[in-house]
Scaffold this motif. Structure first.
Motif, PDB file in Angstrom:
ATOM      1  N   GLY A  47     -37.906   6.792 -27.106  1.00  0.00           N
ATOM      2  CA  GLY A  47     -37.769   5.622 -26.249  1.00  0.00           C
ATOM      3  C   GLY A  47     -39.115   5.207 -25.697  1.00  0.00           C
ATOM      4  N   VAL A  48     -39.454   3.939 -25.830  1.00  0.00           N
ATOM      5  CA  VAL A  48     -40.738   3.437 -25.386  1.00  0.00           C
ATOM      6  C   VAL A  48     -40.599   2.674 -24.074  1.00  0.00           C
ATOM      7  CG1 VAL A  48     -42.650   1.900 -25.955  1.00  0.00           C
ATOM      8  CG2 VAL A  48     -41.589   3.283 -27.750  1.00  0.00           C
ATOM      9  N   ALA A  49     -39.695   1.725 -24.046  1.00  0.00           N
ATOM     10  CA  ALA A  49     -39.507   0.890 -22.855  1.00  0.00           C
ATOM     11  C   ALA A  49     -38.101   0.321 -22.873  1.00  0.00           C
ATOM     12  CB  ALA A  49     -40.531  -0.248 -22.831  1.00  0.00           C
ATOM     13  N   GLY A  50     -37.540   0.126 -21.676  1.00  0.00           N
ATOM     14  CA  GLY A  50     -36.206  -0.430 -21.572  1.00  0.00           C
ATOM     15  C   GLY A  50     -36.068  -1.292 -20.334  1.00  0.00           C
ATOM     16  N   ILE A  51     -35.082  -2.203 -20.387  1.00  0.00           N
ATOM     17  CA  ILE A  51     -34.794  -3.073 -19.242  1.00  0.00           C
ATOM     18  C   ILE A  51     -33.287  -3.241 -19.156  1.00  0.00           C
ATOM     19  CG2 ILE A  51     -35.126  -5.157 -20.668  1.00  0.00           C
ATOM     20  CD1 ILE A  51     -36.268  -6.523 -18.141  1.00  0.00           C
ATOM     21  N   ASP A  52     -32.753  -3.142 -17.931  1.00  0.00           N
ATOM     22  CA  ASP A  52     -31.299  -3.239 -17.825  1.00  0.00           C
ATOM     23  C   ASP A  52     -30.868  -4.662 -17.476  1.00  0.00           C
ATOM     24  OD1 ASP A  52     -30.758  -1.629 -14.562  1.00  0.00           O
ATOM     25  OD2 ASP A  52     -31.612  -3.580 -15.083  1.00  0.00           O
ATOM     26  N   GLN A  53     -29.572  -4.811 -17.214  1.00  0.00           N
ATOM     27  CA  GLN A  53     -29.013  -6.145 -17.052  1.00  0.00           C
ATOM     28  C   GLN A  53     -29.455  -6.825 -15.753  1.00  0.00           C
ATOM     29  OE1 GLN A  53     -27.481  -3.301 -16.812  1.00  0.00           O
ATOM     30  NE2 GLN A  53     -25.812  -3.329 -15.308  1.00  0.00           N
ATOM     31  N   VAL A  54     -30.036  -6.076 -14.814  1.00  0.00           N
ATOM     32  CA  VAL A  54     -30.525  -6.691 -13.581  1.00  0.00           C
ATOM     33  C   VAL A  54     -32.047  -6.634 -13.478  1.00  0.00           C
ATOM     34  CG1 VAL A  54     -28.371  -6.316 -12.336  1.00  0.00           C
ATOM     35  CG2 VAL A  54     -30.177  -4.578 -12.241  1.00  0.00           C
ATOM     36  N   GLY A  55     -32.703  -6.231 -14.548  1.00  0.00           N
ATOM     37  CA  GLY A  55     -34.156  -6.291 -14.597  1.00  0.00           C
ATOM     38  C   GLY A  55     -34.896  -5.022 -14.253  1.00  0.00           C
ATOM     39  N   ARG A  56     -34.165  -3.932 -14.024  1.00  0.00           N
ATOM     40  CA  ARG A  56     -34.862  -2.669 -13.786  1.00  0.00           C
ATOM     41  C   ARG A  56     -35.468  -2.196 -15.101  1.00  0.00           C
ATOM     42  NH1 ARG A  56     -29.882  -1.017 -10.173  1.00  0.00           N
ATOM     43  NH2 ARG A  56     -28.882  -1.262 -12.230  1.00  0.00           N
ATOM     44  N   THR A  57     -36.640  -1.608 -15.033  1.00  0.00           N
ATOM     45  CA  THR A  57     -37.348  -1.177 -16.239  1.00  0.00           C
ATOM     46  C   THR A  57     -37.646   0.313 -16.210  1.00  0.00           C
ATOM     47  OG1 THR A  57     -39.496  -1.714 -15.263  1.00  0.00           O
ATOM     48  CG2 THR A  57     -38.423  -3.433 -16.563  1.00  0.00           C
ATOM     49  N   LYS A  58     -37.888   0.830 -17.408  1.00  0.00           N
ATOM     50  CA  LYS A  58     -38.215   2.258 -17.565  1.00  0.00           C
ATOM     51  C   LYS A  58     -39.150   2.372 -18.743  1.00  0.00           C
ATOM     52  CE  LYS A  58     -35.950   6.704 -18.574  1.00  0.00           C
ATOM     53  NZ  LYS A  58     -36.462   7.483 -17.435  1.00  0.00           N
ATOM     54  N   PHE A  59     -40.178   3.206 -18.616  1.00  0.00           N
ATOM     55  CA  PHE A  59     -41.174   3.368 -19.676  1.00  0.00           C
ATOM     56  C   PHE A  59     -41.406   4.842 -19.963  1.00  0.00           C
ATOM     57  CE2 PHE A  59     -42.577  -0.985 -19.944  1.00  0.00           C
ATOM     58  CZ  PHE A  59     -42.267  -1.505 -18.691  1.00  0.00           C
TER      59      PHE A  59
END
Length: 126
Positions: A47-59
C-alpha cells in the motif's frame, strides 16, 4: 462493480516527479476508499497511499512527505502526485478501491486481497 483505469506512468530520473491518474466508475450510490498499491521486490502488494470517502489520507512511511493523493469526485479521477522520486519507487502502480462503508481505510491497506484493482501503470526511476 468497480472499474479503474490508470495512466501517467513513465520513466524519470531520481529526484523527478510524476502524476498518476485513475479514472474510475462504480455503483452510483456507493462510496469508496481509494488509493494506490505497488509491487514490492518480493512481488507482494504494498500500500502506497489511500484516501477515504471523507478525505482522510494514509501513506506508507517510505513515501510520506514525498507523495500526495487527491480525489476529484466531479471528474471521477484519483491522483497520486509523486515528488523526489527514488530508484526504490520503481514498480507497477495499481489503482485500488473498496466500498467504504462497510470497510474503512485501515482495512483497505490491511486486506489488499479484498480490493478492486486496475491493470496498473509502470513507474521507472533511474
Amino acid at each position: 462493480h468497480v472499474q479503474l483505469v490508470e495512466s501517467g506512468g513513465g520513466s524519470v530520473q531520481a529526484g523527478g516527479s510524476l502524476r498518476l491518474s485513475c479514472v474510475y466508475s462504480g455503483h452510483p450510490e456507493a462510496t469508496y476508499c481509494m488509493g494506490w498499491f505497488r509491487r514490492s521486490t518480493k512481488n507482494e502488494r504494498e500500500g502506497v497511499a489511500g484516501i477515504d470517502q471523507v478525505g482522510r489520507t494514509k501513506f506508507a512511511d517510505s513515501v510520506k512527505d514525498r507523495f500526495t493523493i487527491s480525489n476529484d469526485y466531479t471528474k471521477k479521477t484519483l491522483y497520486l502526485y509523486m515528488n523526489d522520486l527514488k530508484s526504490e519507487d520503481t514498480s507497477m502502480y495499481s489503482c485500488s478501491a473498496i466500498p467504504c462503508p462497510p470497510y474503512d481505510l485501515g482495512m483497505f491497506f490491511a486486506y489488499p486481497g479484498m480490493n478492486y484493482y486496475g491493470r496498473g501503470t509502470q513507474v521507472t526511476v533511474s
